[in-house]
Design a protein around this motif. Structure first.
Motif, short mmCIF file in Angstrom:
data_model
loop_
_atom_site.label_atom_id
_atom_site.label_comp_id
_atom_site.label_asym_id
_atom_site.label_seq_id
_atom_site.Cartn_x
_atom_site.Cartn_y
_atom_site.Cartn_z
N GLU A 110 0.83 -1.22 0.00
CA GLU A 110 0.00 0.00 0.00
C GLU A 110 0.86 1.27 0.00
O GLU A 110 0.47 2.30 -0.55
CB GLU A 110 -0.98 0.00 1.19
N TRP A 111 2.06 1.21 0.62
CA TRP A 111 2.93 2.39 0.69
C TRP A 111 3.56 2.72 -0.66
O TRP A 111 4.16 3.78 -0.83
CB TRP A 111 4.00 2.22 1.75
N LYS A 112 3.39 1.84 -1.64
CA LYS A 112 3.91 2.10 -2.98
C LYS A 112 2.86 2.80 -3.85
O LYS A 112 3.13 3.14 -5.00
CB LYS A 112 4.36 0.80 -3.64
N ARG A 113 1.68 3.01 -3.29
CA ARG A 113 0.62 3.72 -4.01
C ARG A 113 0.72 5.21 -3.68
O ARG A 113 0.76 5.60 -2.51
CB ARG A 113 -0.76 3.19 -3.61
N LEU A 114 0.73 6.00 -4.69
CA LEU A 114 0.86 7.45 -4.55
C LEU A 114 -0.18 8.05 -3.61
O LEU A 114 0.14 8.91 -2.79
CB LEU A 114 0.75 8.11 -5.94
N HIS A 115 -1.39 7.59 -3.68
CA HIS A 115 -2.47 8.21 -2.92
C HIS A 115 -2.66 7.66 -1.51
O HIS A 115 -3.47 8.17 -0.75
CB HIS A 115 -3.80 8.06 -3.69
N TYR A 116 -1.91 6.63 -1.14
CA TYR A 116 -2.08 6.01 0.17
C TYR A 116 -1.51 6.91 1.26
O TYR A 116 -0.40 7.41 1.15
CB TYR A 116 -1.41 4.64 0.21
N ARG A 117 -2.31 7.09 2.35
CA ARG A 117 -1.88 7.96 3.44
C ARG A 117 -1.99 7.29 4.80
O ARG A 117 -1.87 7.95 5.82
CB ARG A 117 -2.70 9.25 3.42
N GLY A 118 -2.24 6.00 4.82
CA GLY A 118 -2.36 5.29 6.08
C GLY A 118 -3.74 4.69 6.24
O GLY A 118 -4.67 5.04 5.51
N LYS A 119 -3.86 3.79 7.20
CA LYS A 119 -5.11 3.05 7.40
C LYS A 119 -6.29 3.94 7.77
O LYS A 119 -7.43 3.62 7.47
CB LYS A 119 -4.93 2.02 8.51
N HIS A 120 -6.03 5.04 8.44
CA HIS A 120 -7.13 5.85 8.99
C HIS A 120 -7.40 7.12 8.22
O HIS A 120 -8.14 7.98 8.69
CB HIS A 120 -6.83 6.17 10.46
N LEU A 121 -6.82 7.24 7.03
CA LEU A 121 -7.07 8.41 6.20
C LEU A 121 -7.51 7.96 4.81
O LEU A 121 -7.02 6.95 4.30
CB LEU A 121 -5.79 9.25 6.05
N PRO A 122 -8.42 8.71 4.21
CA PRO A 122 -8.82 8.34 2.85
C PRO A 122 -7.66 8.60 1.88
O PRO A 122 -6.81 9.46 2.12
CB PRO A 122 -9.99 9.29 2.56
N GLU A 123 -7.64 7.84 0.80
CA GLU A 123 -6.61 8.09 -0.21
C GLU A 123 -6.88 9.44 -0.85
O GLU A 123 -8.02 9.80 -1.11
CB GLU A 123 -6.60 6.97 -1.25
N THR A 124 -5.83 10.20 -1.04
CA THR A 124 -5.94 11.57 -1.55
C THR A 124 -5.99 11.55 -3.06
O THR A 124 -5.09 11.04 -3.71
CB THR A 124 -4.74 12.40 -1.08
N VAL A 125 -7.03 12.14 -3.62
CA VAL A 125 -7.18 12.14 -5.07
C VAL A 125 -6.47 13.32 -5.73
O VAL A 125 -6.24 13.32 -6.92
CB VAL A 125 -8.66 12.12 -5.49
N GLU A 126 -6.10 14.35 -4.96
CA GLU A 126 -5.47 15.52 -5.54
C GLU A 126 -4.03 15.25 -5.99
O GLU A 126 -3.48 16.00 -6.77
CB GLU A 126 -5.42 16.70 -4.55
N LEU A 127 -3.41 14.20 -5.45
CA LEU A 127 -2.02 13.92 -5.79
C LEU A 127 -1.90 13.46 -7.23
O LEU A 127 -2.76 12.78 -7.75
CB LEU A 127 -1.45 12.85 -4.86
N SER A 128 -0.80 13.87 -7.87
CA SER A 128 -0.61 13.54 -9.27
C SER A 128 0.88 13.35 -9.56
O SER A 128 1.71 14.11 -9.06
CB SER A 128 -1.17 14.67 -10.13
#
Length: 135
Positions: free
Chosen positions: A71-89
């Motif tokens: 999961e840490w290799k995914r750009l949008h992943y921010r941890g178990k308790h946060l939604p994945e961030t869609v603004e990142l590019s």
């Protein structure tokens, strides 16, 4: 809290490398934009820079045989308790080396001094001190 100079990642002892991974995870998660004097510069750049830096840490960990959750290799992943961030590019990735312009020769020396105070001496030939963004 500290992000070691990027050129030190491959030379960090086990404890500091694993600590760097935890630090990156924390900064990518709930620590994002939470002030701390040694990492405030990170927040002046897009989070994508932190992702790129973290990937260097992950690559080194895997070279040494450590497991890192995919999961840490995914750009949008921010941890178990946060939604994945869609603004990142990936458009905001940097091509500069090192990733953070703050990782100057002066910062490298500061990191080496910090490590030596912990009894960790990293052989870092002077010929590698070629970043020279201090001037």
């Amino acid at each position: 809290m500290r992000l070691w100079h990027q050129t030190l990642i491959t030379r960090l002892p086990r404890q500091q490398l694993l600590g760097q991974h935890r630090e990156c995870c924390a900064l990518r998660g709930k620590g994002w934009m939470k002030p701390h004097s040694t990492v405030n510069y990170v927040f002046q750049h897009p989070m994508e820079y932190l992702f790129q830096y973290h990937q260097l840490v992950i690559e080194e960990m895997e070279k040494r045989g450590y497991y890192v959750g995919p999961e840490w290799k995914r750009l949008h992943y921010r941890g178990k308790h946060l939604p994945e961030t869609v603004e990142l590019s990936s458009e905001h990735f940097t091509t500069s080396d090192p990733i953070y312009p703050e990782h100057t020769d002066t910062y490298l020396k500061e990191c080496l001094d910090n490590l030596s105070q912990k009894g960790i001496f990293i052989d870092f030939p002077e010929s590698h001190h070629s970043i020279d963004r201090d001037s």
